[in-house]
Write an enzyme that holds these catalytic residues in place. Structure first.
Site, PDB file in Angstrom:
ATOM      1  N   ASN A  46       0.829  -1.209   0.000  1.00 27.72           N
ATOM      2  CA  ASN A  46       0.000   0.000   0.000  1.00 27.72           C
ATOM      3  C   ASN A  46       0.862   1.256   0.000  1.00 27.72           C
ATOM      4  OD1 ASN A  46      -2.315  -1.529   0.104  1.00 27.72           O
ATOM      5  ND2 ASN A  46      -2.671  -1.224   2.290  1.00 27.72           N
ATOM      6  N   ARG A 370     -10.579  -4.683 -14.621  1.00 33.35           N
ATOM      7  CA  ARG A 370      -9.407  -5.495 -14.286  1.00 33.35           C
ATOM      8  C   ARG A 370      -9.771  -6.962 -14.483  1.00 33.35           C
ATOM      9  NH1 ARG A 370      -5.943  -1.952 -11.448  1.00 33.35           N
ATOM     10  NH2 ARG A 370      -7.038  -0.404 -10.173  1.00 33.35           N
ATOM     11  N   HIS A 430     -15.971   2.557 -14.417  1.00 29.30           N
ATOM     12  CA  HIS A 430     -15.841   1.562 -13.355  1.00 29.30           C
ATOM     13  C   HIS A 430     -16.983   0.540 -13.370  1.00 29.30           C
ATOM     14  CE1 HIS A 430     -12.430   2.505 -10.725  1.00 29.30           C
ATOM     15  NE2 HIS A 430     -12.582   3.747 -11.121  1.00 29.30           N
ATOM     16  N   TYR A 463     -12.101 -10.627  -2.239  1.00 21.39           N
ATOM     17  CA  TYR A 463     -12.780  -9.362  -1.973  1.00 21.39           C
ATOM     18  C   TYR A 463     -14.277  -9.578  -1.798  1.00 21.39           C
ATOM     19  CZ  TYR A 463      -8.423  -7.467  -3.883  1.00 21.39           C
ATOM     20  OH  TYR A 463      -7.103  -7.182  -4.134  1.00 21.39           O
TER      21      TYR A 463
END
Length: 481
Positions: A46, A370, A430, A463
């Site tokens: 990160n 992605r 997105h 996720y």
């Protein structure tokens, strides 16, 4: 004069506090040991992206002599100073966590990092063989002098800087060895009842004289640079693909925003690297342990140490989806709502794969933000186009740090007959939508998948996201629009 009260936190400092929460998981003794190592690696990864993007952006503004204040009232220079102070505290905590807590606990559990002076004769012999056969033929040292001939180093890659003394010269000289290619960072050592490993940089340092015969090596120091990755695409450009390729090329030689270096570096070496990279003390970060802690993510999945990880919680198949029935038959009767990663992502992949193979499917329209490296969804879209279906894919070229892969996918899909749209000017798309247009006895029917997560079956196991699949005509028309 009364001081102005600002109602907002600074965005960058707030993000650093978020990353502190990630590091806090690594510091929590109630978390399984290898999970703690994983959180440490994530906090380091990160931080890498933070420096490349956010710090890079602020440094660019300073270099452009722009001095806007953010909503919290801080100038760019004030933000950079505050970031430096907070980031150093996080980095110190990361290394204290690794060296004082995790490595002693890992040693007790049978996982040990060995320095070059801790190798047994047998281990040293094995490492020498690995070096001669696999490392020495691959690495290439480069002699460097003034900054004008300093090599163009790869962003985030590990390097060694070597200081040499030559009897015939009055001054020391320097060389750089970049660690490029498929070299393993963690080298496993033979052990009967434990997992011993050593690091690539330690092995190269141990055998450094092989690269410099007849010269006296004074110092071998690992270092790493981060480049500014916040280079913006000019949306007024006519060709988005060419513009993004230019951005990727520019990233390879963009300004250095951070120098990470072992704290054992001499003042002479530090000065040389700072001058060569045009870096000041403010952008220099010293480390008391191995550089690139994100690499330790590799150790978090060691086989044979499953008791040091969280108990596996595999995704479950959804009872509403009969694996013996086609997805179109199921969706014609009811809508499906999936909660990943608790419910399997397999029905989403199957939905697209069945569409590619179904002779009654006329068209597939999908947005890709992605994808995984060996994406079955990409393979299905290729197959659909080869079978003569109308396949249209919007590939978002501005997906941060996936731009190169998306360009590769886009070109590959075009070669297979897929109509590719390279994003939308002025916007970053997105949305995660897939529309299947199918010929059925009653007429044309649209089937739809809408998701909060990417079309990536690998990250869908990690996720938390929602998938909604439906044959609702009103939603299908809206998605088409």
């Amino acid at each position: 004069m009364k001081k102005k009260l600002h109602l907002y936190f600074n965005r960058e400092l707030s993000w650093l506090e978020f990353n502190q929460h990630v590091l806090d998981e690594a510091l929590d003794p109630s978390v399984p040991l290898l999970e703690r190592l994983k959180f440490l690696a994530i906090s380091a990864s990160n931080l890498d992206e933070f420096f490349m993007v956010r710090v890079g952006s602020l440094q660019w503004l300073v270099n452009q002599h722009r001095v806007p204040r953010d909503p919290s009232g801080m100038t760019c220079r004030q933000q950079l100073r505050a970031i430096g102070q907070r980031a150093r505290k996080i980095i110190n905590d990361q290394y204290a966590c690794l060296i004082n807590e995790l490595e002693p606990a890992l040693l007790e559990a049978g996982i040990r990092r060995l320095a070059s002076d801790q190798l047994t004769p047998t281990q040293a012999g094995a490492i020498e063989q690995i070096f001669e056969n696999e490392i020495f033929p691959v690495l290439t040292p480069m002699s460097v002098g003034e900054s004008s001939n300093f090599p163009l180093l790869v962003n985030q890659a590990l390097n060694l800087c070597v200081r040499l003394t030559v009897p015939t010269d009055t001054e020391d000289r320097f060389a750089v060895i970049p660690f490029l290619g498929p070299l393993q960072r963690f080298l496993t050592l033979q052990s009967e009842d434990a997992y011993f490993y050593t690091l690539l940089e330690d092995v190269v340092g141990l055998h450094i004289n092989r690269f410099f015969p007849g010269e006296s090596v004074q110092e071998v120091i690992p270092f790493r640079i981060s480049r500014n990755a916040d280079l913006r695409l000019d949306d007024s450009a006519g060709d988005l693909l060419a513009g993004m390729e230019d951005i990727l090329n520019a990233r390879t030689e963009s300004p250095c925003v951070r120098l990470e270096i072992a704290d054992s570096a001499s003042g002479e070496m530090l000065k040389f690297l700072q001058q060569s990279l045009q870096i000041t003390n403010q952008e220099t970060y010293t480390a008391i342990g191995p550089l690139d802690l994100s690499a330790f993510f590799q150790l978090a999945g060691l086989s044979g140490f499953e008791e040091l990880n969280d108990e596996p919680w595999p995704s479950q198949l959804t009872p509403e989806i009969d694996p013996t029935l086609p997805m179109f038959e199921i969706l014609s009767k009811e809508d499906i709502l999936l909660h990943h990663p608790y419910e399997s992502y397999e029905p989403v992949v199957r939905f697209i794969e069945e569409a590619a193979a179904d002779p009654d499917v006329l068209a597939i329209k999908q947005i890709l933000y992605r994808t995984s490296r060996k994406s079955p969804i990409i393979a299905a879209l290729r197959m659909a186009a080869e079978k003569g279906k109308n396949v249209t894919v919007l590939v978002e070229l501005k997906a941060r740090f996936d731009e190169a892969r998306n360009i590769e996918w886009a070109k590959s899909l075009e070669q297979n007959g897929v109509q590719v749209i390279y994003g939308v000017k002025g916007l970053k798309t997105h949305a995660k939508i897939c529309i299947i247009v199918r010929r059925e006895p009653h007429g044309i029917q649209r089937y739809l998948h809408i998701g909060t997560g990417n079309y990536n079956e690998a990250t869908a196991r990690l996720y938390t996201d929602i998938s909604f699949m439906t044959a609702n005509e009103e939603l299908g028309a809206d998605a088409t629009d």
